[in-house]
Design an enzyme around this catalytic site. Sequence first.
Site, PDB file in Angstrom:
ATOM      1  N   LYS A 277       0.854  -1.180   0.000  1.00 39.03           N
ATOM      2  CA  LYS A 277       0.000   0.000   0.000  1.00 39.03           C
ATOM      3  C   LYS A 277       0.893   1.233   0.000  1.00 39.03           C
ATOM      4  CE  LYS A 277      -3.679   2.199   2.759  1.00 39.03           C
ATOM      5  NZ  LYS A 277      -4.529   2.070   3.978  1.00 39.03           N
TER       6      LYS A 277
ATOM      7  N   SER B 124      -9.112   3.024   3.178  1.00 33.29           N
ATOM      8  CA  SER B 124      -8.145   3.630   2.298  1.00 33.29           C
ATOM      9  C   SER B 124      -7.267   2.609   1.556  1.00 33.29           C
ATOM     10  CB  SER B 124      -7.231   4.561   3.114  1.00 33.29           C
ATOM     11  OG  SER B 124      -6.496   3.843   4.092  1.00 33.29           O
TER      12      SER B 124
ATOM     13  N   SER C  44      -9.845   0.791   7.396  1.00 33.54           N
ATOM     14  CA  SER C  44      -9.266   0.808   6.057  1.00 33.54           C
ATOM     15  C   SER C  44      -8.805  -0.538   5.523  1.00 33.54           C
ATOM     16  CB  SER C  44      -8.100   1.802   6.011  1.00 33.54           C
ATOM     17  OG  SER C  44      -8.573   3.121   6.134  1.00 33.54           O
TER      18      SER C  44
END
Length: 486
Positions: free
Chosen positions: A67, A143, A167
Site C-alpha cells: 500500500k 483507504s 481501512s
Amino acid sequence: MENYQDHDAVALAELIRDGDVSPREVLAAARARAAEVNDQINAIVVDVDRDEAVPGGPFEGVPFLLKDLHQDLAGYPTSGGSRSLSQLRATENSHVVQRWLDAGLVVFGKTNTPEFGAKGITEPALYGPARNPWNLDHTPGGSSGGSAAAVAAGIVPVAGASDGGGSIRIPASACGLFGLKPSRGLIPSGPHFGEALGGTATDGVISRSVRDTAAMLDVLAGAAPDSPFLPAVGSDYAAEVGAEIPRLRIGVCTASTINPDPHPEALAAAQSTADLLRDLGHDVVELDSAPFDDAALAKDFLTTWFAHCAHSVADAKRATSATDSDFEDDTLLMAAIGRATSPVDFLEAVANRQVAVRRLAEFHTEYDLLLTPTTATPPPRIGAFEQPLPMRLAQRGLLTARAGGLLRHTPIVDQLVKDNLGWVPYTQLANLTGRPAMSVPLHWTEDGLPIGSQFVGRLGEDGLLLRLAAQLEKARPWADRRPPLT
C-alpha cells in the site's frame, strides 16, 4: 503459468518450493494480469522493479503489492496519495515491509490510496480513482482500496493494507474479500512511527483466503526493538485455521446513530451471517441497543484525525518544498480544523477512548464477539462524496487556524461526519479501542456488489477470529466468486 488466479499465496509458495513453477513464472503471471486489468481498476500506481526473493522464506517467490501509505520501500517514494510526497524516496524499509521481504515476497508495485489515507474511498487527485472490479462505477472502498481492487481482480492473492478507521475491513467488504485488523500492538509501526495515528492504526493485509491472512500475521506479528509497548499475545496463527472452535455467544447489532437507516442489503448481510452462525451451533443474540455510541465515537475519532491531518501536512512541508497547492482542498480543510483544535479538546477525545474500551469490555464479559454489518450501505458510486457547497465555500476562504476554529462550530463538521462515516459507522470502534476485528465476505447484493460482516473480539483474541473465519469460509466458500472483470 496456468491457473495463476486459482491459487492463494500459501498454494503458490508450495508450488514454488516443490519446483512445479519458478518464481519468475509466477511473477510474470502477476504482471500479465496487471497489464490486462489495471487500466480498468487503477489499483497499482507505482511500479517496482524487483524480481529477486529472499531465499527460504515461507512466501519465497510469491508476488506482492504494498500500500502506498506508510509502507516504505527503500529507493521508492511513498506518496500517501499526496502530490506533496510523490517524489520523496524512502531511505529505509519500514518494519512490515522488511518482514514481508524477509518472508520471500516479491514486491512489484504499490497501490492506490486516498491522500494520507483519510477517507473510506480511494479517489486521490494525484492518481485518480481506484475502481471496484465487481462494478467499475463503484468504489473499492478505502483507504486500502487499491490493494483490495488488485486482490479482487486476481493480480495478487494477498496485498499489503493498513487500518486506521476501517481501512482494511471497508475495502475487504466492498470487494468480497477477507480482511483482519489485528489487535493494537501486535504489529510494529516503525521505524518512522512508534504508533501510527496514536495507536489507532495498524498494518495488515487483504486476502482472498483466511489461511493467507493467518500466515501473513505470523510473518508480521511481534515487537521490534523500537516498539513503544509490549505487544499483544501472539500465537501460531496459521494453526488457528481449521482448529476446533468452541460454541460462541455472539451479539448482533445493526443500530447506528450516525446512520439510523442502514441499507436493507447491509441488514440482510448481518441477518444472513447470524442465521449461518446459528446453523453452525453458535448462540446468537439480537441486541436491543448498541454497546457503544457511534456518534460520540465519530466525534472523538475525527477530533484526533483532524489533528493528525494537520501534522501530516506540516510534516510533508518540512520534508519537501510542498506548498498548499500540493494538497487536496479537503485535506487543507481538515488540517485547518486540526490546527484549531485545543490541546484540551484533543486530550479529551483521546481519554474518551477508554470509555469505549470499558463499555466493550463489559460487553465481552457476556459475549465472545460483536457482529455488525461491515458497512451501512453497498459500495458507493465513484464521485458520490464530492464536496458539498458549504465545504467548497469554506475552502475558498482563508484556511487559517482562526478559520478552522470557526469551522469547528458550524454544520461543516457534521457534514464531514455524515459524508465520511455515514456509510461506514461500524468500523471505528475497533480502532479506538484497539480490539481485533475482521470483515468476512458472506453476502452479495442483488446487483452483484459485496457487503461484508464485521466481527469484533477481545484484545489479543485474533486467533479466535481466524478460527471463526475459517469455519465460515468452509461453510459458505467465497474464493470461487470472481468479479465480472475481463
